[in-house]
Design an enzyme around this catalytic site. Structure first.
Site, PDB file in Angstrom:
ATOM      1  N   GLU A 104       4.429  11.227 -12.714  1.00 38.41           N
ATOM      2  CA  GLU A 104       4.032  12.229 -13.697  1.00 38.41           C
ATOM      3  C   GLU A 104       2.518  12.431 -13.583  1.00 38.41           C
ATOM      4  OE1 GLU A 104       4.929  11.412 -17.813  1.00 38.41           O
ATOM      5  OE2 GLU A 104       4.290  13.397 -18.408  1.00 38.41           O
TER       6      GLU A 104
ATOM      7  N   GLY B  91      -1.370   4.262 -19.685  1.00 32.46           N
ATOM      8  CA  GLY B  91      -0.881   3.070 -20.379  1.00 32.46           C
ATOM      9  C   GLY B  91       0.445   2.595 -19.798  1.00 32.46           C
ATOM     10  N   ALA B  92       1.379   3.513 -19.686  1.00 33.14           N
ATOM     11  CA  ALA B  92       2.691   3.162 -19.175  1.00 33.14           C
ATOM     12  C   ALA B  92       3.442   4.445 -18.856  1.00 33.14           C
ATOM     13  CB  ALA B  92       3.471   2.350 -20.208  1.00 33.14           C
ATOM     14  N   MET B  93       4.567   4.302 -18.129  1.00 30.79           N
ATOM     15  CA  MET B  93       5.320   5.481 -17.692  1.00 30.79           C
ATOM     16  C   MET B  93       6.817   5.241 -17.857  1.00 30.79           C
ATOM     17  SD  MET B  93       5.325   8.478 -16.498  1.00 30.79           S
ATOM     18  CE  MET B  93       6.873   9.355 -16.245  1.00 30.79           C
ATOM     19  N   GLU B  94       7.469   6.269 -18.421  1.00 31.93           N
ATOM     20  CA  GLU B  94       8.852   6.131 -18.891  1.00 31.93           C
ATOM     21  C   GLU B  94       9.908   6.421 -17.835  1.00 31.93           C
ATOM     22  OE1 GLU B  94       6.693   8.626 -19.973  1.00 31.93           O
ATOM     23  OE2 GLU B  94       7.751  10.541 -20.108  1.00 31.93           O
ATOM     24  N   ASN B  95       9.626   6.230 -16.540  1.00 29.08           N
ATOM     25  CA  ASN B  95      10.622   6.509 -15.498  1.00 29.08           C
ATOM     26  C   ASN B  95      11.999   6.005 -15.902  1.00 29.08           C
ATOM     27  OD1 ASN B  95       8.263   7.027 -13.746  1.00 29.08           O
ATOM     28  ND2 ASN B  95       8.040   4.815 -13.904  1.00 29.08           N
TER      29      ASN B  95
ATOM     30  N   HIS C 252      11.276   7.472 -25.029  1.00 25.33           N
ATOM     31  CA  HIS C 252      11.315   8.604 -24.099  1.00 25.33           C
ATOM     32  C   HIS C 252      12.670   8.739 -23.409  1.00 25.33           C
ATOM     33  CE1 HIS C 252       7.536  10.674 -23.961  1.00 25.33           C
ATOM     34  NE2 HIS C 252       6.805   9.647 -23.580  1.00 25.33           N
TER      35      HIS C 252
ATOM     36  N   GLU D  52       7.663   4.192 -24.712  1.00 26.40           N
ATOM     37  CA  GLU D  52       8.282   4.476 -23.405  1.00 26.40           C
ATOM     38  C   GLU D  52       9.800   4.382 -23.509  1.00 26.40           C
ATOM     39  OE1 GLU D  52       6.226   5.792 -21.539  1.00 26.40           O
ATOM     40  OE2 GLU D  52       4.374   4.969 -22.395  1.00 26.40           O
TER      41      GLU D  52
HETATM   42 ZN   LIG Z   1       4.719   9.381 -23.630  1.00 30.79          ZN
END
Ligand SMILES: [Zn+2]
Length: 849
Positions: free
Chosen positions: A122, A254-258, A294, A291
């Site tokens: 993203e 911060g983080a990624m919701e894959n 999401h 996350e």
């Molecule tokens: Zn988000």
């Protein structure tokens, strides 16, 4: 790299892609500088599209070969993708590309962090992995085969097979490419299980580098709490057999919701009492929830295009705030969020970077992961919920999940479910998505014949590209109190829809005292002249915790303004009122700690600027110092005793109760250290066995000018721990005396452990420095020049982090001509850098205006 003329992309130009993707099969042959990616993609003409041009995004890829239906083809390859002639019937596209994860310092696409392969796609990173229609409205199922020597090889979805040197994953849920993820490395896991509400068993894992296993338990508990909460509150259940979280040291966000494989900045998942503060724990709990949430608001229902980013982010921030309020304290969470909104979003919305919650154009989408899209986006949803009520909100959300599951949606889709569920017309409300700027609402009151009338006037100042604004729908929560302190009208939401509007309250025995904008019911600036006495009254009596805090905040601001502008002494009557609150042990210690936090220096600069006084950073710093000194002196009789009374006498827990006590204790220690030369802080430092107490003691020692020995000792103790050392770097520059801040920062970048390639470390030093308001704004411009030097250096490696850090200059028009000229010179120097990235170029140009 920078194009000759950066291209602007417009919301109004949206057209669907000419093809649908029916399935994606990817094979990765991992090698640090020569990874091969072989793709096999089933395309079919899209019946909803008219434009059949076949363009696949691709950047920094070496194309080895390409085939259509098994026949070699020679596409027309450019810097940003490829074009090819294709059949007008369904066909199979195959291609092999080579990429170099090892040299990918931008941390977008597939890259390496400490020997481990990981991805960040993203918004537009997938195009650095293979040729693909890299846009969120193109959704497909993915099957991924990973070949390599690494022990652990992960991708989205469920594992479907593995053997010597390979692993295969299949994700049955169609998703856009930005949710693709791959991780491979010698990782170890912290495993657990979860049974969903329908009885489905899910395997949970947090994957970390060996040595970090003992820092996963808290994150795992947070994940399970999030899964339960989303079932109970939103009726949303998890939908795969496995859920993996991976901690990565080098990560831009911060983080990624894959889907099924969340990738986290290690600072947002790893936690232990010895190495993490209470604030870290709370943040980790919130980000894991965010996350995870999401999975429904973002993954199952995604965005049609990047202009709709707030559709997933505003809603998910709103959901994670609800979660934190439920897990901890609702008023404390609300007050903390408003402090954050005013510190980050208000300056953005009122300056050159101002943009609508749904922007209408961009050059680089990475620059729109902003406080406006996220935090104001969440505020807009909060207002919507306030306006329609809790039951209707729930009906609308159920309809949203029902109607749009599996789709890529727009803000129009989102608002339509509210209209359909409630029968309300939201055309005017939609202005919150299209108009930028912070509305200002002034209030006047009238009292006659037992009728009390409040008249509101709204207006939103011009912002870039938007000179004239229409009146918005503004929910204003109001309660009325009697002069004796009783509440005579409990909270009522007044719905403002016109530029000017009056609301009458009848049947009152005496003129009431109003408590306006309770709970901060709308993201606006309330302009109202209120007497000191009325503020003091609300500080003592308001039943709304937010407005009680707000009354205090305004008294603190007024006090600081008088000290800065007129050289006045502190407002002793206010301090007496504040003392009563701080010593009231029936109140939550976390709330009392928030009452003790003074407005930041940057906030004071904005307050003065709005009053027509050019802010002088040194004078602001001095006034805050003087005020704290007065508070310490006035309260010296009870400080040690009160601090002892909130000391935690139990094993460490990062819960709301204990962390509230430590937070109040820390605020009291800060005052005590002004009187005892740091003795109490030294004692706390020596006895501390958790990071919260250790770090608050160290910060007070530095502030008291007694930090040299403890700073050295801290470094010796923690030099092996990257995340703790980030705190060490940030604290020194953040707490430095203003005239020393540039020197401290220059010293820190010479430290062997300073690593500009690691975004956490870079942000610790540069972000900490920019937060040192008077140090950064040093009159001779040395602070600006220092930061600009480092932004110029980082731009070649990591445009995304560079561009975001440029926003520290966004408030430059507040300051005096001399400082403005100095900042302008640095911005122009950055802009003149050869091969400046598109990200940074866009940000600097917008800030310059
Ligand atoms: Zn988000």
């Amino acid at each position: 790299m920078k194009d000759a003329a950066p291209k602007t992309i417009y919301l109004k130009d949206y057209t669907p892609f000419g093809y649908v993707v029916e399935s994606v099969h990817l094979t990765f042959r991992l090698a640090p500088t020569s990874t091969r990616v072989i793709s096999r993609i089933a395309f079919a003409p899209n019946p909803d599209a008219t434009d059949r041009a076949f363009f696949l995004h691709g950047e920094e890829l070496s194309l080895i070969w390409a085939k259509i239906d098994g026949q070699d083809v020679l596409p027309d390859v450019t810097d940003d993708g490829l074009r090819c002639t294709v059949p007008d019937t369904p066909f199979i596209w195959e291609a092999e590309v080579e990429i170099s994860p090892q040299t990918n310092t931008a941390l977008e696409g597939l890259y390496m962090s400490n020997g481990m392969y990981c991805t960040q796609c993203e918004a537009e990173g997938f195009r650095k992995i293979t040729y693909y229609p890299d846009r969120p409205d193109v959704m497909s199922t993915f099957t991924v085969r990973i070949e390599g020597e690494e022990k652990v090889k992960l991708s989205n979805g469920n594992p479907v097979g593995s053997g010597d040197g390979w692993a295969e994953w299949h994700d049955p849920w169609p998703k856009p490419a930005y949710l693709f993820a791959l991780v491979a490395g010698d990782l170890v896991n912290h495993p657990d299980r979860f049974t969903t509400m329908s009885g489905k068993e899910v395997e949970l894992n947090i994957w970390v580098r060996p040595g970090d296993e003992d820092k996963c338990a808290f994150g795992m508990e947070a994940l399970k709490k999030s899964m339960t909460w989303d079932e109970e509150v939103y009726g949303r259940e998890y939908d795969l057999d496995i859920f993996n979280i991976v901690a990565v040291d080098d990560f831009n966000m911060g983080a990624m919701e894959n889907k099924g494989l969340n990738v986290f900045n290690s600072s947002c998942v790893l936690a232990s009492p010895e190495t993490s503060t209470d604030m870290n724990f709370e943040r980790i709990e919130a980000i894991i929830a965010h996350e995870y949430f999401h999975n429904w608001t973002g993954n199952r229902i995604t965005c049609r295009d990047w202009f709709q980013l707030c559709l997933k982010e505003g809603l998910t921030v709103f959901r994670d705030a609800q979660f934190t309020a439920d897990m901890r304290s609702e008023p404390v969470k609300r007050i903390s969020d408003v402090i954050d909104l005013r510190a980050r979003q208000f300056p953005e919305d009122q300056g050159p970077l101002s943009h609508p919650v749904r922007p209408e154009s961009f050059q680089e989408i990475n620059n729109f992961y902003t406080a406006t899209v996220y935090e104001k986006g969440a505020e807009v949803i909060g207002m919507l919920k306030t306006l329609v009520g809790d039951d209707a909100y729930k009906r609308a959300l159920d309809l949203y999940f029902d109607r749009h599951d599996g789709q890529a949606c727009t803000i129009e889709d989102w608002l339509r479910v509210f209209e359909d569920a409630t029968g309300r017309d939201l055309a005017q409300f939609k202005l919150w998505y299209s108009q930028s700027g912070t509305p200002r609402v002034s209030v006047s009151e009238d009292w006659a014949d037992g009728v009390y009338t409040l008249t509101f006037r709204q207006h939103t100042p011009p912002t870039p590209g938007q000179d004239v604004k229409d009146p918005k729908v503004i929910p204003v929560a109001v309660g009325l109190l009697n002069p004796n302190g009783d509440e005579v009208v409990p909270t009522r939401v007044l719905e403002m829809t016109k530029a000017e509007q009056s609301f009458a309250f009848e049947g009152l025995a005496s003129k009431p005292i109003p408590s306006i904008l309770r709970g901060f019911s709308a993201p606006i600036v309330l302009e109202r002249t209120v007497s000191r006495e009325e503020r003091a009254f609300l500080l003592a009596h308001d039943t709304d915790a937010f407005n009680r805090w707000e009354a205090n905040r305004n008294l603190a601001r007024d006090c600081l303004v008088a000290m800065i502008r007129n050289g006045a002494g502190p407002d002793m009557a206010w301090l007496e009122g504040l003392e009563r609150v701080v010593r009231d042990d029936t109140l939550d210690p976390a709330f009392r700690a928030l009452m003790l936090s003074l407005p930041t220096q940057s906030e004071m600069a904005q307050v003065l600027f709005e009053m027509g006084t050019t802010p002088d950073p040194d004078a602001i710093w001095q006034a805050a110092e003087d005020l704290r000194g007065h508070m310490a002196e006035a309260w010296q009789g009870f400080l040690p005793e009160l601090r002892a009374s909130v000391a935690v006498d139990a094993p460490y827990k990062p819960d709301a109760e204990q962390s509230g006590k430590r937070s109040l204790g820390s605020a009291l220690l800060a005052l005590q250290s002004r009187l005892d030369g740091g003795a109490a802080a030294q004692a706390q430092y020596d006895a501390a066995d958790d990071m919260t107490l250790q770090l608050s003691a160290l910060s007070q020692l530095i502030s008291a000018g007694q930090g040299a020995a403890a700073t050295k000792a801290f470094e010796q103790q923690w030099k092996h721990d990257r995340l703790v050392m980030d705190k060490w770097f940030g604290l020194q520059v953040g707490m430095a005396k203003p005239d020393m801040a540039v020197d401290v920062a220059e010293g820190l970048v010479e430290h062997p452990a300073f690593d500009m390639g690691n975004p956490n470390r870079f942000r610790a030093v540069m972000g900490g420095f920019a937060m040192n308001h008077a140090g950064f704004h040093r009159k001779d411009g040395a602070g600006y020049a220092f930061l600009a030097d480092w932004l110029i250096k980082l731009d070649d490696k990591n445009p995304q982090t560079t561009a975001r850090m440029c926003s520290v200059f966004q408030t430059w028009k507040r300051y005096d001509d001399g400082r403005q000229a100095l900042i302008r010179a640095q911005l122009e120097r950055i802009k003149a850098k050869p091969k400046l990235s598109r990200d940074t170029d866009e940000m600097v140009s917008r800030i310059l205006g």
